[in-house]
Design an enzyme around this catalytic site. Structure first.
Site, PDB file in Angstrom:
ATOM      1  N   SER A  15     -18.967   0.017 -59.320  1.00 30.54           N
ATOM      2  CA  SER A  15     -17.547   0.226 -59.051  1.00 30.54           C
ATOM      3  C   SER A  15     -16.740  -0.347 -60.198  1.00 30.54           C
ATOM      4  O   SER A  15     -17.113  -1.355 -60.786  1.00 30.54           O
ATOM      5  CB  SER A  15     -17.135  -0.444 -57.744  1.00 30.54           C
ATOM      6  OG  SER A  15     -15.738  -0.295 -57.534  1.00 30.54           O
ATOM      7  N   HIS A  16     -15.622   0.331 -60.493  1.00 29.49           N
ATOM      8  CA  HIS A  16     -14.667  -0.184 -61.479  1.00 29.49           C
ATOM      9  C   HIS A  16     -13.371  -0.601 -60.785  1.00 29.49           C
ATOM     10  O   HIS A  16     -12.377  -0.885 -61.440  1.00 29.49           O
ATOM     11  CB  HIS A  16     -14.371   0.886 -62.543  1.00 29.49           C
ATOM     12  CG  HIS A  16     -15.522   1.166 -63.456  1.00 29.49           C
ATOM     13  ND1 HIS A  16     -16.697   1.735 -63.024  1.00 29.49           N
ATOM     14  CD2 HIS A  16     -15.690   0.952 -64.793  1.00 29.49           C
ATOM     15  CE1 HIS A  16     -17.525   1.865 -64.057  1.00 29.49           C
ATOM     16  NE2 HIS A  16     -16.936   1.396 -65.133  1.00 29.49           N
ATOM     17  N   ASN A  17     -13.390  -0.642 -59.452  1.00 28.59           N
ATOM     18  CA  ASN A  17     -12.209  -0.997 -58.653  1.00 28.59           C
ATOM     19  C   ASN A  17     -12.201  -2.514 -58.437  1.00 28.59           C
ATOM     20  O   ASN A  17     -13.065  -3.041 -57.744  1.00 28.59           O
ATOM     21  CB  ASN A  17     -12.275  -0.262 -57.310  1.00 28.59           C
ATOM     22  CG  ASN A  17     -11.118  -0.588 -56.381  1.00 28.59           C
ATOM     23  OD1 ASN A  17     -10.676  -1.726 -56.289  1.00 28.59           O
ATOM     24  ND2 ASN A  17     -10.659   0.415 -55.660  1.00 28.59           N
ATOM     25  N   ASP A  75     -18.903   4.089 -51.278  1.00 34.52           N
ATOM     26  CA  ASP A  75     -17.919   5.168 -51.265  1.00 34.52           C
ATOM     27  C   ASP A  75     -17.190   5.051 -49.944  1.00 34.52           C
ATOM     28  O   ASP A  75     -17.817   5.053 -48.878  1.00 34.52           O
ATOM     29  CB  ASP A  75     -18.547   6.555 -51.423  1.00 34.52           C
ATOM     30  CG  ASP A  75     -17.483   7.566 -51.844  1.00 34.52           C
ATOM     31  OD1 ASP A  75     -16.849   7.348 -52.890  1.00 34.52           O
ATOM     32  OD2 ASP A  75     -17.259   8.547 -51.120  1.00 34.52           O
ATOM     33  N   GLY A 157      -5.493  -0.604 -51.856  1.00 37.05           N
ATOM     34  CA  GLY A 157      -5.534   0.779 -51.392  1.00 37.05           C
ATOM     35  C   GLY A 157      -4.572   1.039 -50.237  1.00 37.05           C
ATOM     36  O   GLY A 157      -3.386   0.707 -50.289  1.00 37.05           O
ATOM     37  N   TYR A 158      -5.120   1.609 -49.161  1.00 40.05           N
ATOM     38  CA  TYR A 158      -4.310   1.999 -48.005  1.00 40.05           C
ATOM     39  C   TYR A 158      -4.179   0.873 -46.965  1.00 40.05           C
ATOM     40  O   TYR A 158      -3.639   1.101 -45.884  1.00 40.05           O
ATOM     41  CB  TYR A 158      -4.941   3.234 -47.333  1.00 40.05           C
ATOM     42  CG  TYR A 158      -4.998   4.452 -48.222  1.00 40.05           C
ATOM     43  CD1 TYR A 158      -3.965   5.388 -48.229  1.00 40.05           C
ATOM     44  CD2 TYR A 158      -6.089   4.676 -49.062  1.00 40.05           C
ATOM     45  CE1 TYR A 158      -4.009   6.507 -49.050  1.00 40.05           C
ATOM     46  CE2 TYR A 158      -6.150   5.790 -49.886  1.00 40.05           C
ATOM     47  CZ  TYR A 158      -5.105   6.700 -49.880  1.00 40.05           C
ATOM     48  OH  TYR A 158      -5.153   7.808 -50.691  1.00 40.05           O
ATOM     49  N   ASP A 159      -4.643  -0.315 -47.298  1.00 40.02           N
ATOM     50  CA  ASP A 159      -4.638  -1.428 -46.334  1.00 40.02           C
ATOM     51  C   ASP A 159      -3.272  -1.689 -45.679  1.00 40.02           C
ATOM     52  O   ASP A 159      -3.213  -1.980 -44.483  1.00 40.02           O
ATOM     53  CB  ASP A 159      -5.142  -2.716 -46.990  1.00 40.02           C
ATOM     54  CG  ASP A 159      -6.654  -2.723 -47.185  1.00 40.02           C
ATOM     55  OD1 ASP A 159      -7.320  -1.759 -46.764  1.00 40.02           O
ATOM     56  OD2 ASP A 159      -7.170  -3.699 -47.762  1.00 40.02           O
ATOM     57  N   ARG A 185     -16.212  -1.916 -44.332  1.00 43.69           N
ATOM     58  CA  ARG A 185     -17.141  -2.392 -45.363  1.00 43.69           C
ATOM     59  C   ARG A 185     -18.034  -3.492 -44.805  1.00 43.69           C
ATOM     60  O   ARG A 185     -19.239  -3.525 -45.055  1.00 43.69           O
ATOM     61  CB  ARG A 185     -16.332  -2.879 -46.573  1.00 43.69           C
ATOM     62  CG  ARG A 185     -17.177  -3.164 -47.798  1.00 43.69           C
ATOM     63  CD  ARG A 185     -16.329  -3.217 -49.068  1.00 43.69           C
ATOM     64  NE  ARG A 185     -15.830  -1.890 -49.411  1.00 43.69           N
ATOM     65  CZ  ARG A 185     -14.540  -1.547 -49.394  1.00 43.69           C
ATOM     66  NH1 ARG A 185     -13.615  -2.435 -49.080  1.00 43.69           N
ATOM     67  NH2 ARG A 185     -14.188  -0.321 -49.707  1.00 43.69           N
TER      68      ARG A 185
END
Length: 198
Positions: A15-17, A75, A157-159, A185
């Site tokens: 991951s690059h996040n 993902d 993100g959408y948190d 997760r």
């Protein structure tokens, strides 16, 4: 029987996040696994061409084994019932090339409009891959509701627009430990850890 990783093993996170990397490192810390990012190995992000979370997790994990080590990919995505499950596997793409999730959140609000159904869920598929091509995959899901206006500055993100069932705070408001206790997760990780670690 799942293939296992022993304490002290090295693992590449595909991951690059940065937000996702922080969460995964925190979840792996108790298991004495040395974690390195794909970016630290100079590995590019592969194209996520699969139509589902499982396929994209496998693509990323197998690509990261180019470092010569086992690799773990996540993902995950945010799904809204009234939008037919969108953004789903396109969750990151809705944020655009600069990963600006305020644009993605505004798009959810715009497309949702006055829809009464606010059911939403997060999905996470983890794929652990070895350089010989062997993979193990695990899925976690948490259901809740999409809320506006966005609340909280924690998480990523959408948190800020997701409130899990039974909770009074969005993921964006929760202390990280509280989020880890209920998140998609964390649920996928519990399965991964039971099957593949120690």
């Amino acid at each position: 029987m799942a293939r296992r990783l022993a304490a002290g093993a090295r693992l590449v996170l595909a991951s690059h996040n940065p937000g996702k990397l922080r969460e995964i490192e925190a979840l792996l810390r108790p298991h004495a696994i040395a974690v390195q990012s794909a970016a630290a190995h100079g590995l590019p992000e592969p194209a996520e061409t699969a139509p589902d979370f499982l396929g994209n997790a496998r693509i990323k994990a197998l690509a990261a084994t180019a470092a010569g080590l086992p690799a773990l990919a996540d993902d995950s995505g945010f799904c809204v019932a009234a939008l037919g499950g969108a953004p789903g596997v396109l969750s990151a793409r809705w944020a655009g090339p600069d990963k600006n999730f305020s644009h993605a959140i505004a798009r959810v609000e715009r497309q949702l409009g006055a829809a009464l159904d606010r059911h939403a869920w997060f999905v996470c598929v983890l794929c652990l891959a070895w350089p010989d091509g062997h993979t193990e995959s695990f899925m976690g899901r948490v259901d809740g509701a999409v809320v506006f206006p966005p609340r909280g500055t924690r998480g990523f993100g959408y948190d800020p627009i997701f409130m899990p069932d039974g909770c009074t705070q969005t993921f964006g408001e929760m202390d990280p430990a509280a989020k880890h206790a209920v998140s998609h997760r964390a649920r996928a990780f519990a399965q991964l850890i039971a099957a593949c670690f120690g």
